[in-house]
Design an enzyme around this catalytic site. Structure first.
Site, PDB file in Angstrom:
ATOM      1  N   ASP A  11      14.362 -53.412  26.490  1.00  0.00           N
ATOM      2  CA  ASP A  11      13.294 -53.868  25.597  1.00  0.00           C
ATOM      3  C   ASP A  11      11.995 -53.269  26.122  1.00  0.00           C
ATOM      4  OD1 ASP A  11      11.912 -55.472  23.638  1.00  0.00           O
ATOM      5  OD2 ASP A  11      11.379 -56.855  25.234  1.00  0.00           O
ATOM      6  N   SER A  12      10.936 -53.413  25.325  1.00  0.00           N
ATOM      7  CA  SER A  12       9.613 -52.969  25.771  1.00  0.00           C
ATOM      8  C   SER A  12       9.147 -53.746  26.992  1.00  0.00           C
ATOM      9  CB  SER A  12       8.606 -53.192  24.645  1.00  0.00           C
ATOM     10  OG  SER A  12       8.524 -54.579  24.366  1.00  0.00           O
ATOM     11  N   TYR A  43       5.273 -52.250  22.629  1.00  0.00           N
ATOM     12  CA  TYR A  43       5.699 -51.125  21.785  1.00  0.00           C
ATOM     13  C   TYR A  43       5.188 -51.303  20.344  1.00  0.00           C
ATOM     14  CZ  TYR A  43       9.331 -49.245  25.035  1.00  0.00           C
ATOM     15  OH  TYR A  43      10.020 -48.667  26.075  1.00  0.00           O
ATOM     16  N   GLY A  44       5.002 -52.536  19.956  1.00  0.00           N
ATOM     17  CA  GLY A  44       4.760 -52.860  18.547  1.00  0.00           C
ATOM     18  C   GLY A  44       3.466 -52.338  17.982  1.00  0.00           C
ATOM     19  N   CYS A  74      15.415 -54.891  21.150  1.00  0.00           N
ATOM     20  CA  CYS A  74      14.037 -54.742  20.701  1.00  0.00           C
ATOM     21  C   CYS A  74      14.076 -54.255  19.257  1.00  0.00           C
ATOM     22  CB  CYS A  74      13.348 -53.709  21.593  1.00  0.00           C
ATOM     23  SG  CYS A  74      11.652 -53.327  21.134  1.00  0.00           S
ATOM     24  N   ASN A  75      13.576 -55.083  18.345  1.00  0.00           N
ATOM     25  CA  ASN A  75      13.558 -54.703  16.926  1.00  0.00           C
ATOM     26  C   ASN A  75      12.677 -53.474  16.712  1.00  0.00           C
ATOM     27  OD1 ASN A  75      14.664 -57.341  15.255  1.00  0.00           O
ATOM     28  ND2 ASN A  75      13.794 -57.862  17.237  1.00  0.00           N
ATOM     29  N   THR A  76      11.596 -53.385  17.491  1.00  0.00           N
ATOM     30  CA  THR A  76      10.629 -52.301  17.323  1.00  0.00           C
ATOM     31  C   THR A  76      11.257 -50.962  17.722  1.00  0.00           C
ATOM     32  OG1 THR A  76       8.930 -53.909  17.909  1.00  0.00           O
ATOM     33  CG2 THR A  76       8.281 -51.599  17.919  1.00  0.00           C
ATOM     34  N   CYS A 203      11.436 -60.474  16.536  1.00  0.00           N
ATOM     35  CA  CYS A 203      11.041 -59.771  17.768  1.00  0.00           C
ATOM     36  C   CYS A 203      11.656 -60.575  18.900  1.00  0.00           C
ATOM     37  CB  CYS A 203       9.519 -59.750  17.885  1.00  0.00           C
ATOM     38  SG  CYS A 203       8.915 -59.225  19.501  1.00  0.00           S
ATOM     39  N   HIS A 205      10.835 -61.090  21.869  1.00  0.00           N
ATOM     40  CA  HIS A 205       9.897 -61.925  22.645  1.00  0.00           C
ATOM     41  C   HIS A 205       9.714 -63.302  21.999  1.00  0.00           C
ATOM     42  CE1 HIS A 205       8.650 -58.095  24.525  1.00  0.00           C
ATOM     43  NE2 HIS A 205       7.953 -58.801  25.398  1.00  0.00           N
TER      44      HIS A 205
HETATM   45  N1  DGL Z   1      10.513 -57.293  21.879  1.00  0.00           N
HETATM   46  C1  DGL Z   1      10.201 -56.304  20.949  1.00  0.00           C
HETATM   47  C2  DGL Z   1      10.855 -56.473  19.590  1.00  0.00           C
HETATM   48  O1  DGL Z   1      11.892 -57.101  19.476  1.00  0.00           O
HETATM   49  C3  DGL Z   1       8.875 -55.623  20.891  1.00  0.00           C
HETATM   50  C4  DGL Z   1       7.675 -56.175  21.520  1.00  0.00           C
HETATM   51  C5  DGL Z   1       6.569 -55.185  21.694  1.00  0.00           C
HETATM   52  O2  DGL Z   1       6.581 -54.522  22.713  1.00  0.00           O
HETATM   53  O3  DGL Z   1       5.689 -55.082  20.820  1.00  0.00           O
HETATM   54  O4  DGL Z   1      10.375 -55.959  18.612  1.00  0.00           O
END
Ligand code: DGL
Length: 274
Positions: A11-12, A43-44, A74-76, A203, A205
């Site tokens: 993940d990020s 990452y977002g 991580c969805n992003t 997300c 997080h």
């Molecule tokens: N945890 C991440 C997700 O599922 C991204 C969080 C981020 O770094 O912006 O999208």
């Protein structure tokens, strides 16, 4: 592919720890190498090209470590990189996307025990009002537009970017109730929440905020995430390749992070145990 090989999960930053935790719960014999890219989080708010480059570097690391599969927790990063990663590597790459289908399917009330067939909604689908909480990049990418196109004719989908929820986890401020509730109200007070059927935690997080969301939302509003489905899918893929760890294998999670500080290591361990 050896069933004893590890699964790379990344993940990020710390969000994907929630996925590693779920893998340990549902597939306790698997060995997970977790990599959090906290030095580069979030990452977002980056460009897709930046996230793609960072994701490739991490997957290359897992391949060097002999991973039998990778979970993009991580969805992003999934939005930005999953197709290119699958083209570039032979091992299974499992991605994550906001669990919009789970949320919308809650409106299906088949009166005769059948759905409409061919992916059609059942005749008496009750349109759902669904907020998708995710990062700005996830909600901007084609992958989410395609996902939304599948469900928006029969439901109302409300995409809500929540970038600060990522920062709060990375800063280790998740226990600061006042800060968290103020941030959630900042994002969600614009909605009439009594009319919202579900909030999708799109997300990884955000899964750590489940109790706070429960406090914010009416009890009739479901809180949905894709973790169980992702781990089920991982198990099916590994099983189909004869690569599931055997029942006598000793599983566990090894955590690494691009931010080498003791603060991040402690946070990751606490979230994993949490
Ligand atoms: N945890 C991440 C997700 O599922 C991204 C969080 C981020 O770094 O912006 O999208």
């Amino acid at each position: 592919m050896a069933s004893t090989a590890p699964i790379g999960v990344f993940d990020s930053g710390l969000g994907g720890v929630s996925v590693a935790r779920r893998i340990m719960r549902d597939l306790p014999h698997e060995r997970v190498l977790y990599f959090g890219d906290s030095a580069n989080a979030p990452y977002g708010t980056k460009t897709p090209a930046q996230v793609r480059d960072l994701s490739f570097a991490i997957v290359e690391r897992f391949v060097q470590q002999g991973a039998k599969a990778v979970v993009i927790a991580c969805n992003t990063a999934t939005s930005a990189a999953v197709n290119d990663l699958r083209d570039a590597y032979d091992i299974p790459i499992i991605g994550m996307e906001p669990a919009l289908k789970v949320a919308c399917d809650r409106g299906d009330r088949p009166h005769d025990g059948h759905d409409g067939g061919d992916g059609e909604p059942p005749a008496d689908h009750i349109p759902q009002r669904v907020i998708v909480a995710a990062t700005p990049l996830t909600l901007r990418e084609h992958k989410f537009a395609a996902l939304m196109a599948r469900f928006e004719a029969d439901n109302t989908i409300l995409p809500q970017p929540c970038p600060e929820l990522v920062e709060i986890v990375e800063q280790g401020r998740l226990a600061d109730r006042e800060l968290v509730m103020r941030t959630l109200h900042g994002y969600f007070d614009r909605y009439d929440l009594t009319g919202v059927d579900a909030v999708v935690l799109g997300c990884t997080h955000f899964v750590f905020y489940r109790d706070y969301f429960r406090e914010l939302l009416p009890s009739s509003t479901a809180i949905v995430d894709g973790h169980a489905g992702t781990v089920r899918h991982l198990a099916v893929v590994l099983e189909s390749l004869g690569a599931l760890a055997s029942d006598d294998a000793i599983g566990g999670v090894e955590i690494a992070n691009s931010d080498p500080s003791a603060r991040i290591a402690t946070l990751a361990r606490d979230l994993l145990a949490g």
